[in-house]
Scaffold this active site. Structure first.
Site, PDB file in Angstrom:
ATOM      1  N   GLU A 140       4.982  18.250 -33.578  1.00 51.59           N
ATOM      2  CA  GLU A 140       5.188  17.006 -33.945  1.00 51.59           C
ATOM      3  C   GLU A 140       4.356  15.985 -33.358  1.00 51.59           C
ATOM      4  OE1 GLU A 140       9.306  15.664 -34.456  1.00 51.59           O
ATOM      5  OE2 GLU A 140       9.801  17.560 -34.589  1.00 51.59           O
ATOM      6  N   TYR A 211      14.156  13.128 -43.079  1.00 48.37           N
ATOM      7  CA  TYR A 211      15.121  12.190 -42.463  1.00 48.37           C
ATOM      8  C   TYR A 211      14.455  11.314 -41.509  1.00 48.37           C
ATOM      9  CZ  TYR A 211      15.479  16.867 -40.151  1.00 48.37           C
ATOM     10  OH  TYR A 211      14.986  18.167 -39.492  1.00 48.37           O
TER      11      TYR A 211
END
Length: 371
Positions: A140, A211
């Site tokens: 990430e 999300y």
């Protein structure tokens, strides 16, 4: 008048000429299986009913240390307990996820061919040693440093090479066993460091992190895990449907896309009260709440009123007295997401994470609605 046989013969011949897939369509559609993929950081055991509803359990997290995929001793023991579940649930797959938010080491490991091979060899050794079924790479994000990790403009090319090396190494060392390989991927600008089309052939599927569309780093509230765009949303608002379209447009087969459900909500404080706090600026980010806490303390309790955004297919809570706003998933929004998965012929649904739904209510909704 022609005989009964001669009247039906042309129809029979036409039927026999149809491709096999056309003949199988009704039964194939009825028997189509959708994955239920669970990310798992929980310390406690998983209820037997829950295990029976999960196809793939992704154990989080291994880390990248000196370019190698490693799992701490305590984590290894918890992973061993998860893999032991396969004795009573032989269809369960257990994968290991490496990385997570703010977990670095990827850019450095992927920068050279030798580094990529070291990473792949250590991952293969970990899977063989623990008897896990595959690896999930949660970097990430390639080309981004928002989480505080190192990044490089070359990450895009290096990530493609890293996944290709992983696939080749896992195939070579599996001795006939197919090790699963997936990645956790965001959408929008956060995926510009990935050549989606180039990495897709190496992967069994993508876990789309649909999300956290709003959080402490965004200027306004939102439907943090909304399926579609609210009428109040800006033109570039992130949604599950837009994420799926982005990956489909890049050429990913629909069955390789597994979008995500959030088993937690995000709360914002000192929110501008217009539109009951939806897509409004806020004073500070208040924090996250797991599903049991949402039910016990927030949903239509203590001044928090539940609203349904029909355009976004998403619930939210607004407390007019305290000017606090909460966005979350619930069984109604899960049903909408499952219907979308079926309509688009996607691979299933994934969720973050197992420990946030100890009673299995939301997992039960996913499993039921994907049947």
């Amino acid at each position: 008048m022609p005989s009964r046989r001669s009247r039906f013969l042309p129809a029979l011949l036409a039927l026999l000429a149809l491709p096999a897939c056309a003949l199988a369509t009704p039964s194939a559609a009825a028997g189509r299986h959708y994955r239920v993929v669970a990310y798992d950081t929980a310390q406690q055991p998983i209820a037997a009913d829950d295990v029976g509803r999960i196809d793939t359990l992704i154990f989080a997290f291994a880390q990248v240390v000196d370019g190698r995929v490693v799992l701490a001793p305590a984590a290894r023991e918890r992973l061993r307990q998860r893999i032991a579940l396969k004795a009573t649930h032989p269809g369960l797959k257990v994968m290991v996820s490496v990385g997570g938010w703010s977990a670095g080491g990827f850019s450095e490991a992927a920068a050279t061919a030798a580094g990529r091979q070291r990473f792949a060899d250590s991952a293969a050794a970990l899977l063989a040693d623990t008897h896990a079924d595959g690896l999930d790479v949660d970097w990430e994000y390639p080309g981004h440093h928002e989480s505080g990790i190192a990044s490089s403009p070359e990450d895009r090319t290096h990530f493609t090479a890293l996944l290709g090396m992983l696939r080749a190494t896992l195939d070579r060392t599996g001795h006939g066993k197919h090790y699963l390989l997936s990645i956790a991927a965001a959408d929008g600008l956060f995926v510009d460091g990935i050549d989606i089309a180039a990495v897709a052939p190496s992967l069994d599927w993508f876990n789309l992190m649909t999300y956290d569309f709003c959080n402490a780093m965004t200027p306004t509230t939102c439907n943090h895990t909304g399926l579609h765009a609210s009428k109040l949303a800006p033109a570039d608002a992130r949604t599950l449907a837009r994420a799926v379209r982005q990956f489909l447009a890049a050429g990913v087969p629909p069955r390789k896309l597994v979008p995500g459900v959030a088993f937690y909500g995000r709360e914002f404080a000192e929110v501008v009260p217009a539109h009951d706090g939806l897509f409004q600026r806020y004073g500070h980010y208040q924090g996250g709440h797991d599903w049991p806490q949402l039910k016990a303390d927030f949903i239509d309790r203590n001044g928090y009123v539940r609203y349904w955004d029909a355009q976004a297919d998403a619930p939210y809570l607004w407390n007019a007295a305290t000017r606090r706003f909460i966005s979350y998933d619930d069984p109604q929004s899960i049903a909408a997401k499952a219907a979308f998965v079926k309509a688009e012929h996607l691979g299933g649904l994934m969720y973050w994470e197992q420990g946030s739904d100890p009673d299995g209510e939301l997992l039960g909704a996913i499993w039921r609605d994907l049947q």
